[in-house]
Design an enzyme around this catalytic site. Sequence first.
Site, PDB file in Angstrom:
ATOM      1  N   ASP A  11       0.848  -1.190   0.000  1.00 28.12           N
ATOM      2  CA  ASP A  11       0.000   0.000   0.000  1.00 28.12           C
ATOM      3  C   ASP A  11       0.886   1.243   0.000  1.00 28.12           C
ATOM      4  O   ASP A  11       2.048   1.201   0.422  1.00 28.12           O
ATOM      5  CB  ASP A  11      -0.893  -0.039   1.250  1.00 28.12           C
ATOM      6  N   ASP A  13      -0.502   5.206   0.324  1.00 30.01           N
ATOM      7  CA  ASP A  13      -0.970   6.260   1.212  1.00 30.01           C
ATOM      8  C   ASP A  13      -1.118   5.742   2.636  1.00 30.01           C
ATOM      9  O   ASP A  13      -1.762   4.710   2.882  1.00 30.01           O
ATOM     10  CB  ASP A  13      -2.321   6.796   0.727  1.00 30.01           C
TER      11      ASP A  13
END
Length: 243
Positions: A11, A13
């Site tokens: 991931d 953000d």
Amino acid sequence: MNSLPRALSLDLDDTLWPIWPAIERAEQALDAFLRRHCPRTAARFPVAKMRELRARVAAEQPHIAHDFTRQRLVSLEWALCEAGDDVAMARAAFDVFYEARNRVEFYPDALDALERLAARAPVAALTNGNADLARIGIQGHFRAYVSARDTGVAKPEPPIFLAACERLGAAPHEVLHVGDDPHLDVAGARRAGLRTCWINRGNAHWPRELPRPDLEFGTLAGLADWLERHTLSPDQPLSLETR
């Protein structure tokens, strides 16, 4: 975890950088652009009102719920139209927003940890957002970029995780997904058959209704350290480690 992963999906953000400071800077840059070039829109849709409009677009157009770029462009087109400004300015306004959105500030450990992880195994970026790896300067660390916008489906739905596995050339059980969100990242990846690592930077409590992740660390560096220790000592048990 019975063996080391062959590949990682990561991931972006709130795992490599905090997203809200970047979004807030981008909103301010957009507002300044509108004040200069589309003053009626700026007056009618200051930052808070523009946020509300984007939320309305997302609610009223669920077919673009996975596409943050399209949501933002539609919001700008609506705002410009309602204010009586030139709708053709939407793209230029978005470009200003997007440039600022990609001026991220990494967590202190993140860049070094990313380099260490990428040196050990192929890594795919897997995101619901619309970060531009080339603009940010980290594209070279990733084997693939898998986004909700491109795949047509967002986390936590299994297809986006399976798309990352396909791009990595690995079976789901050979891929470790790493992210900050218990529901979107950990629970979603687990349903798709991936192994999971929770990056718990805020020392949060794990949701009791969800199965625990395979691994949990307070930083991305913690995961890099763990993988390096087990690579150097392959006979060491691959047990859950927290921080």
